[in-house]
Design a protein around this motif. Structure first.
Motif, short mmCIF file in Angstrom:
data_model
loop_
_atom_site.label_atom_id
_atom_site.label_comp_id
_atom_site.label_asym_id
_atom_site.label_seq_id
_atom_site.Cartn_x
_atom_site.Cartn_y
_atom_site.Cartn_z
N ASN A 145 0.85 -1.20 0.00
CA ASN A 145 0.00 0.00 0.00
C ASN A 145 0.88 1.24 0.00
O ASN A 145 1.89 1.29 0.71
N TYR B 116 0.54 5.37 0.68
CA TYR B 116 -0.31 6.46 1.17
C TYR B 116 0.35 7.80 0.91
O TYR B 116 1.56 7.95 1.12
N LEU C 291 -7.61 4.38 4.94
CA LEU C 291 -8.22 3.08 4.70
C LEU C 291 -9.37 2.97 5.70
O LEU C 291 -9.13 2.98 6.91
N HIS D 47 -12.29 -1.98 8.04
CA HIS D 47 -12.60 -3.19 7.27
C HIS D 47 -12.10 -4.41 8.03
O HIS D 47 -11.33 -4.29 8.98
N ASP E 218 -10.14 -8.19 7.26
CA ASP E 218 -9.40 -8.93 6.23
C ASP E 218 -9.97 -10.34 6.22
O ASP E 218 -9.63 -11.14 7.08
N ILE F 4 -1.43 -12.31 9.92
CA ILE F 4 -1.03 -11.35 8.90
C ILE F 4 0.13 -10.57 9.50
O ILE F 4 0.12 -10.26 10.69
N SER G 120 2.34 -7.11 9.03
CA SER G 120 2.17 -5.80 8.40
C SER G 120 3.35 -4.90 8.76
O SER G 120 3.64 -4.70 9.94
N TRP H 115 -0.60 -10.13 13.57
CA TRP H 115 -2.01 -10.02 13.82
C TRP H 115 -2.61 -11.39 13.55
O TRP H 115 -2.44 -11.91 12.44
N HIS I 74 -10.42 -2.87 11.34
CA HIS I 74 -9.26 -2.00 11.47
C HIS I 74 -9.19 -1.07 10.27
O HIS I 74 -9.83 -1.30 9.24
N ILE J 162 -6.84 2.79 8.67
CA ILE J 162 -5.80 3.81 8.83
C ILE J 162 -6.46 5.17 8.70
O ILE J 162 -7.14 5.45 7.69
N ASN K 95 3.13 0.43 3.22
CA ASN K 95 2.78 -0.66 4.11
C ASN K 95 2.83 -1.96 3.32
O ASN K 95 2.31 -2.03 2.21
N THR L 74 1.66 -5.86 3.58
CA THR L 74 0.96 -6.85 4.40
C THR L 74 1.11 -8.22 3.76
O THR L 74 0.73 -8.43 2.62
N ARG M 196 0.29 -12.14 3.70
CA ARG M 196 -0.82 -13.04 4.05
C ARG M 196 -0.56 -14.45 3.54
O ARG M 196 0.07 -14.64 2.50
C1 MD6 Z 1 -1.94 -0.37 6.57
N1 MD6 Z 1 -3.13 -2.37 6.99
O1 MD6 Z 1 -1.32 -0.50 7.61
C2 MD6 Z 1 -3.18 -1.16 6.31
N2 MD6 Z 1 -4.72 -5.45 7.59
O2 MD6 Z 1 -1.60 0.42 5.70
C3 MD6 Z 1 -4.12 -3.26 7.02
O3 MD6 Z 1 -5.18 -3.11 6.47
C4 MD6 Z 1 -3.87 -4.46 7.78
O4 MD6 Z 1 -1.96 -3.59 8.88
C5 MD6 Z 1 -4.57 -6.59 8.27
C6 MD6 Z 1 -3.55 -6.77 9.15
C7 MD6 Z 1 -2.66 -5.78 9.36
C8 MD6 Z 1 -2.80 -4.58 8.68
#
Ligand code: MD6
Ligand code: FE
Length: 225
Positions: A127, A129, A135, A138, A140, A150, A152, A185, A194, A196, A213, A215, A217
């Motif tokens: 990702n 930003y 974000l 949501h 996952d 996960i 991250s 996580w 979760h 941002i 970022n 992530t 999986r």
């Molecule tokens: C972010 N992260 O940190 C977005 N999802 O930019 C996530 O959506 C995320 O950090 C699942 C587990 C960890 C995360």
């Protein structure tokens, strides 16, 4: 690091090596990726040459403010048909760039440190930003394997991570995430809502006005393949 004047947020970076447990089981490993930050950023750049960052469209027709790309066997995508994992980049019809060894080792080390010994990621969503990108809350839940955690990784400008419960009703806690921090996580928190918060203005010495970022999986169960 370049500080933007008046942004107190920068003054709260916590010590490398600290482990924080979030309310429902996720862990923040502070500074866990710091020693390899330049390698990670160089790899992100190389990946984005092969598979450019793009703003995906949600199934509801909104353009995401976060730009995304992927590496590894599977990549997360969204379009009018829904959210899913795909084994090629719809923009180029080629496979996603290979998951770099540095990424794999980092993800496995972080997972092991947090108590997950057999993490075998097959997807890495990247990702990007800019100030104002966000974000929304949501879960996952597009992965088949909910037992795997996960991992991250945060790089560049700091973000406020919103971390709620199993339903949208629980109002989220906020945690700052800084350059080099890794969140692992899983377990009880795996399906927590979760997001941002909109990224604040700033300039980071390694990334300029950007936050990245990664992530990792494990989409498929290892036993299934
Ligand atoms: C972010 N992260 O940190 C977005 N999802 O930019 C996530 O959506 C995320 O950090 C699942 C587990 C960890 C995360
Ligand atoms: Fe997420």
């Amino acid at each position: 690091m370049n500080f933007s004047t008046g942004d107190l947020f920068y003054q709260f970076a916590s010590a490398t090596g600290a482990h924080e447990n979030l309310t429902n089981g996720a862990q923040i490993l502070r500074g866990f990726a710091l020693s390899i930050d330049d390698q990670l950023l160089a790899a992100i750049h190389a990946i984005s040459v092969e598979a450019p960052f793009r703003h995906l469209i949600t199934p509801g027709g909104h353009i995401m403010s976060v730009a995304m790309t992927n590496c590894g066997p599977l990549g997360w995508i969204s379009d009018s048909a829904g959210y899913r994992y795909a084994n090629c980049d719809p923009q180029t019809s080629k496979g996603w760039p290979t998951l770099p060894e540095t990424f794999l080792h980092l993800a496995q080390n972080a997972a092991r440190t947090a108590g997950y010994s057999d993490f075998a990621p097959d997807a890495c969503l990247i990702n990007r930003y800019k100030p104002g990108s966000r974000l929304t809350l949501h879960q996952d839940k597009d992965e088949l394997n909910m037992d795997a955690p996960i991992v991250s990784v945060s790089l560049g400008l700091p973000a406020r991570f919103l971390f709620g419960g199993a339903t949208r009703k629980q109002s989220p806690q906020r945690y700052p995430l800084y350059h080099g921090d890794v969140v692992v996580w899983g377990g009880a928190s795996r399906l927590a809502y979760h997001g941002i918060a909109p990224l604040a203005n700033g300039i980071h010495e390694k990334t300029g006005a950007l936050r990245f970022n990664l992530t990792f999986r494990q989409v498929h169960s290892v036993n299934e393949c």
